[in-house]
Each structure stands twice: as structure tokens, then as C-alpha cells.
Design a protein around this motif. Sequence first.
Motif, PDB file in Angstrom:
ATOM      1  N   PHE A  34      -6.782  -0.363   4.762  1.00  0.00           N
ATOM      2  CA  PHE A  34      -5.866   0.126   3.710  1.00  0.00           C
ATOM      3  C   PHE A  34      -6.975   0.572   2.690  1.00  0.00           C
ATOM      4  CE2 PHE A  34      -3.473  -2.691   6.094  1.00  0.00           C
ATOM      5  CZ  PHE A  34      -2.188  -2.040   6.188  1.00  0.00           C
ATOM      6  N   SER A  35      -7.830   1.308   2.848  1.00  0.00           N
ATOM      7  CA  SER A  35      -9.094   1.842   1.952  1.00  0.00           C
ATOM      8  C   SER A  35      -9.718   0.892   1.108  1.00  0.00           C
ATOM      9  CB  SER A  35      -8.182   2.892   1.175  1.00  0.00           C
ATOM     10  OG  SER A  35      -7.671   3.844   2.046  1.00  0.00           O
ATOM     11  N   ALA A  59       0.839  -1.204  -0.137  1.00  0.00           N
ATOM     12  CA  ALA A  59      -0.004   0.153   0.070  1.00  0.00           C
ATOM     13  C   ALA A  59       0.777   1.428  -0.054  1.00  0.00           C
ATOM     14  CB  ALA A  59      -0.840  -0.063   1.186  1.00  0.00           C
ATOM     15  N   TYR A  74      -5.884   0.411  -4.629  1.00  0.00           N
ATOM     16  CA  TYR A  74      -5.722  -0.343  -3.171  1.00  0.00           C
ATOM     17  C   TYR A  74      -6.235  -1.726  -3.257  1.00  0.00           C
ATOM     18  CZ  TYR A  74      -4.036   3.999  -0.879  1.00  0.00           C
ATOM     19  OH  TYR A  74      -3.322   4.920  -0.420  1.00  0.00           O
TER      20      TYR A  74
END
Length: 216
Positions: A164-165, A72, A85
Motif C-alpha cells: 500500500f505504497s 488506503a 499512506y
Amino acid sequence: MNVLLDNLPLYLEAFFFGTIRLFVISAIGSLVLGTVLAAMRVSPMPVLRVFGAMYVNIVRNTPLTLVFFFFAFAYPRLDLIDVSYFVAACAALIVYTAAFVCEVIRSGVNTVPVGQAEAARALGFTFAQILGQIVMPQAFRAVVPPLTSIMIALLKNTTIAAGFSVFEAGGIYQNLSERGYDVLVGLLWVALFFLILVLPLTGLQRTLEKRWRVAA
């Protein structure tokens, strides 16, 4: 129940377009990469055996969160191919899970009698033919239960992607909190959905064990 009914589209989107998609792609990728690594681990070439052993020892002893951090945040600094992502999360899960898949398949390879490989070699089979036509099919049959456990662990590990989005089941609580709903009740529904997703994997394991036991 109101938490689920009022936010049903949110749950469905998180599980079907997030968790399940992430799991399927990562499961296929880790099985392919894990099988290749297992072939390296039993290869007659020392270089491949050393590479396979180093990969497994390094990745298996690295926390999954650090693998996510690499893909990431560190990978984009390399200025290679831009990835989303979601793709980065798939790569992290594949790289991490493949190390465990490799060791399970290698243990299955060790259950195949050495005499079979020697007989095939005497008949002129190459290493790739011995591995693909004789050893691997028997190895996969021997490792169905531990392989299923790894896939279940992979399914649960997808929740880390929420940090992590990547929108998936692990991120539902954030939306519920913003909307003012009881987060604890919402997470209980998430746990129930995960239990429902695990059941088909368990059923597949029992079906394969039963079929291959009969075939054997």
C-alpha cells in the motif's frame, strides 16, 4: 553478501525509517486502544460491553488486508482528514491489533480474584480506580507471554504495508528486482533482520517475567 553490502542504505532505510517506525507507533496505539476496549469488555455498563464485544468479533474476524484496503482506498472517499499512506497503515495495524490485545488483557483481568474487586468496592473505590489501581496491574503481569506474541505478529504484519505504497522491509524485493540483484538472497537478509528485531522483544518478555515473578 554482496546483495546486502551493495544495498545496505536501502536495508537500513527500510527497517529504521519504515518497519521499526511503523511497528513502534502501531504497538503503542494498539496497546492503548486494546486496554480501553478491555475495560469496556469488563465494564458494568451493558452498552460498553456490547460495543467492545462487537468491535472484537468484527475486527478479529476481518482479514488484515481488508482493513488496509479500507484505510488506503475507502477512507479517502469519506472526505474527512487527509492522511498519508504511512498514517493509514498505522491506523490499520492499530485497529486490527487492538482487537487481539483486548482479548489478551481481558483474559488477564479474569485471572484476578473477584474478591479483590469486591473488597475495593466495599472500601469506596470507583470502577475506574479498581480497574486502574488493582486489576490492570495484575492483569498485565499475567499476560506478558501472549502479549509479546501479539507484538511479534504485529512486527511481521508491517510487511503488508509494502503493498500500500509504504516503503518498509516488505518492499525491498521490488528495489532489488529493479536493480538486477538476486531477490531470493535479498529476502533471506530481510528474514535475518526480522529475526534480529524479534530477539529484543523476546528478551524483554523474559526480563519482565523474571522481575514480576520475583516481585510476586
